[in-house]
Write an enzyme that holds these catalytic residues in place. Structure first.
Site, mmCIF file in Angstrom:
data_model
loop_
_atom_site.group_PDB
_atom_site.id
_atom_site.type_symbol
_atom_site.label_atom_id
_atom_site.label_comp_id
_atom_site.label_asym_id
_atom_site.label_seq_id
_atom_site.Cartn_x
_atom_site.Cartn_y
_atom_site.Cartn_z
ATOM 1 N N GLY A 1 0.484 -2.092 6.865
ATOM 2 C CA GLY A 1 0.094 -0.991 7.761
ATOM 3 C C GLY A 1 -0.622 0.125 7.041
ATOM 4 C CG ASP B 1 2.016 9.986 -2.591
ATOM 5 O OD1 ASP B 1 1.252 9.105 -2.156
ATOM 6 O OD2 ASP B 1 1.793 10.638 -3.621
ATOM 7 C CG ASP C 1 -3.736 -5.904 2.896
ATOM 8 O OD1 ASP C 1 -3.632 -6.973 2.288
ATOM 9 O OD2 ASP C 1 -3.696 -4.795 2.326
HETATM 10 P P1 AMP Z 1 -4.332 -1.131 -0.823
HETATM 11 O O1 AMP Z 1 -4.005 -1.926 -2.032
HETATM 12 O O2 AMP Z 1 -4.866 0.251 -1.130
HETATM 13 O O3 AMP Z 1 -5.168 -1.861 0.167
HETATM 14 O O4 AMP Z 1 -2.954 -0.841 -0.105
HETATM 15 C C1 AMP Z 1 -2.017 -1.798 0.273
HETATM 16 C C2 AMP Z 1 -0.985 -1.161 1.147
HETATM 17 O O5 AMP Z 1 -0.339 -0.087 0.453
HETATM 18 C C3 AMP Z 1 -1.526 -0.545 2.422
HETATM 19 O O6 AMP Z 1 -0.555 -0.706 3.424
HETATM 20 C C4 AMP Z 1 -1.701 0.885 2.053
HETATM 21 O O7 AMP Z 1 -1.738 1.728 3.173
HETATM 22 C C5 AMP Z 1 -0.479 1.134 1.170
HETATM 23 N N1 AMP Z 1 -0.676 2.239 0.235
HETATM 24 C C6 AMP Z 1 -1.475 2.269 -0.850
HETATM 25 N N2 AMP Z 1 -1.392 3.454 -1.473
HETATM 26 C C7 AMP Z 1 -0.527 4.221 -0.772
HETATM 27 C C8 AMP Z 1 -0.026 5.547 -0.897
HETATM 28 N N3 AMP Z 1 -0.393 6.356 -1.869
HETATM 29 N N4 AMP Z 1 0.859 5.976 0.026
HETATM 30 C C9 AMP Z 1 1.247 5.169 1.020
HETATM 31 N N5 AMP Z 1 0.828 3.924 1.194
HETATM 32 C C10 AMP Z 1 -0.044 3.434 0.317
HETATM 33 MG MG MG Z 2 -5.909 -1.677 1.904
#
Ligand code: AMP
Ligand code: MG
Length: 518
Positions: A101, A136, A269
């Protein structure tokens, strides 16, 4: 033109689907809903670092006043917005990861544009959502600068992508363990407002399927088709739609390969249902032409997401999407054979793209062979991809001795070629010249084709690294220069950046290598 603060927003997605209306940002599983209502969390001292005037003009958004800045920073919302975080799942590095999400993205609302269409306006880094898990919900300046500049660079290169409207420094510190070495440090926080017709990912469909919410799944598929693929109306429209998603995904990856882009985290995702480049994290352009290059340290053991593997990962991801929607099919056979047609669809686009890069006027078996040989040459000698093609576009027709050719292309090499490498180079360039001589278009025309297909300016990681270092010290000089240069990547206007990656950047963390810590 309308201000962000006074526009009447559309909220088609939240109106169409079941959502968790509690507004509670506490991390949790949210079965039975496609999104959770959530508000951005305020920041201390917002400062506008960048505004994308051409995108704003295209969407009819007025330059920001103080009220708009508060929206860009998450300190205020327009009363007609219904902000939410989307619930999706995904396969990460080949494994099912369950619910993910929008952990730090909040869609504020949909900005209406012509023909009843709209664009999602989304803040990235605006605070906790039910999907923040143990993190966060914030973003650091360095990763926000990278998303802001690169999505715009890709747009101007002509690669399908989400875009970025603004970059705001929050005035708040964000704690990150950038190198995953147990030494977290405070970094400046930032928020990007990004925009796209939709941020729906393969993972939104996978989530509903994994939860066996097949009514929701059908509803989401139908909504996506009606909104983004309205030309599909027949009885087999779900199958036709999947085929379109496959074609768009193939086009996107071919475009990445054309400009030398490595996404770095091709989890399902992070795969847009519209075939847009989405979620700019530990990405990189290629400097040297290394098919096994991946900038993402998290990917280093297996190099799953390396430059030269991106088409096979796209295929793998499409298989996940096909699996997810298969419960909607009484007979899955046509779906299976459609997925299996990815190879031919991809390779047709791939060879057409390569022919454009080489200025060839057609693609028959002869050209496919030539292209393959050139690919092998590049993979073997690993020149700077961008500089090599620029030189090739101006290769003098009468240059046909080995030393002359070597000297001419030498500015693109990161090492002194061995005799065997020089021979390979000579052989392939001669064959290329012979083929170009038989083009039905003139030399000037084929050179023009090459210049339209090969960028001269690319946003190299070391440039981004330097711009970020400077920004963190309070100077936006390089940032502004890059912001300008990326708007005309095929011109010679920015030749101060037309050079090999410097030595110091070869191993520099944050440039040569990046983590997912952002
Ligand atoms: P990503 O690798 O950036 O595509 O992120 C994978 C998942 O981790 C997604 O659900 C992101 O929304 C969540 N996510 C990544 N960084 C953060 C953060 N700093 N705070 C909250 N959720 C995060
Ligand atoms: Mg992502």
């Amino acid at each position: 033109m309308q201000h962000l603060s006074t526009q009447t927003f559309v909220n088609d997605f939240t109106a169409a689907f079941d959502g968790d209306q509690s507004g509670d940002p506490q991390p949790r599983q949210t079965p039975g809903v496609l999104y959770s209502k959530v508000l951005p969390s305020p920041v201390r001292e917002p400062k506008l670092l960048a505004w994308t005037a051409d995108l704003a003009a295209e969407l009819g958004i007025s330059d920001p006043d103080q009220n708009d800045l508060n929206i860009l920073a998450g300190n205020a919302v327009n009363p007609t917005m219904k902000p939410y975080a989307a619930c999706y799942a995904g396969h990460q590095f080949g494994n099912w990861a369950g619910q993910l999400g929008d952990g730090r993205a909040i869609t504020l609302g949909e900005w209406p544009v012509a023909d009843g269409k709209s664009w999602e306006l989304q803040l990235k880094g605006a605070g906790l959502t039910p999907y923040s898990r143990r993190a966060d919900g914030r973003a650091v300046l360095r990763s926000s600068v990278r998303e802001y500049l690169m999505s715009e660079a890709m747009y101007h290169l002509g690669v399908p992508t989400t875009r970025a409207l603004s970059l705001v420094a929050t005035g708040d510190a964000v704690r990150r363990d950038m190198f995953y070495d147990g030494r977290p440090a405070d970094e400046p926080g930032a928020i990007v407002m990004r925009t796209a017709p939709s941020f729906l990912r393969f993972g939104n469909f996978e989530m509903l399927s994994a939860r066996k919410e097949y009514d929701h799944l059908q509803q989401l598929v139908d909504w996506t088709i009606e909104r983004f693929y309205p030309e599909l109306t027949g009885a087999d429209k779900t199958l036709q739609w999947f085929k379109k998603v496959m074609e768009n995904t193939a086009t996107m990856v071919v475009e990445w390969l054309r400009v030398g882009f490595v996404h770095g985290v091709m989890n399902t995702d992070n795969m847009s249902i519209l075939g847009l480049t989405i979620d700019y994290g530990p990405y990189s352009f290629l400097d040297a032409y290394d098919l096994n290059f991946s900038p993402n340290t998290t990917d280093h053991p297996g190099l799953r997401y390396a430059y030269g593997k991106q088409h096979s990962v796209a295929y793998w991801n499409l298989t996940c999407l096909a699996n997810a929607i298969s419960p909607l099919f009484e007979d899955p056979k046509p779906l299976i054979s459609t997925v299996e047609s990815f190879g031919p669809i991809f390779y047709e686009k791939f060879y057409a793209m390569k022919a454009g890069k080489l200025g060839l006027d057609q693609v028959t078996e002869e050209e496919v062979q030539l292209i393959d040989n050139m690919e092998n040459l590049l993979a073997a000698i690993q020149p700077d991809m961008t500089i090599f093609y620029q030189l090739l576009a101006d290769l003098p027709e009468d240059l046909n001795d080995s030393t002359g050719i070597y000297n001419y292309l030498q500015p693109s090499f990161y090492h002194v070629l061995t005799t065997a490498e020089q021979d390979l180079l000579y052989k392939n360039i001669l064959a290329y010249q012979h083929r170009i001589a038989r083009n039905k278009i003139s030399g000037t025309e084929s050179s023009a084709v090459m210049k339209a297909n090969n960028p001269r300016f690319i946003l190299r990681n070391f440039l981004l690294y330097e711009a970020i270092q400077e920004l963190e010290k309070g100077s936006d000089l390089l940032f502004k220069k890059l912001q300008k240069a990326l708007q005309t990547p095929y011109s010679r206007e920015h030749d101060e950046f037309f050079a090999l990656r410097p030595q110091w950047a070869n191993e520099q963390p944050g440039s040569a290598t990046l983590s997912c810590s952002s």
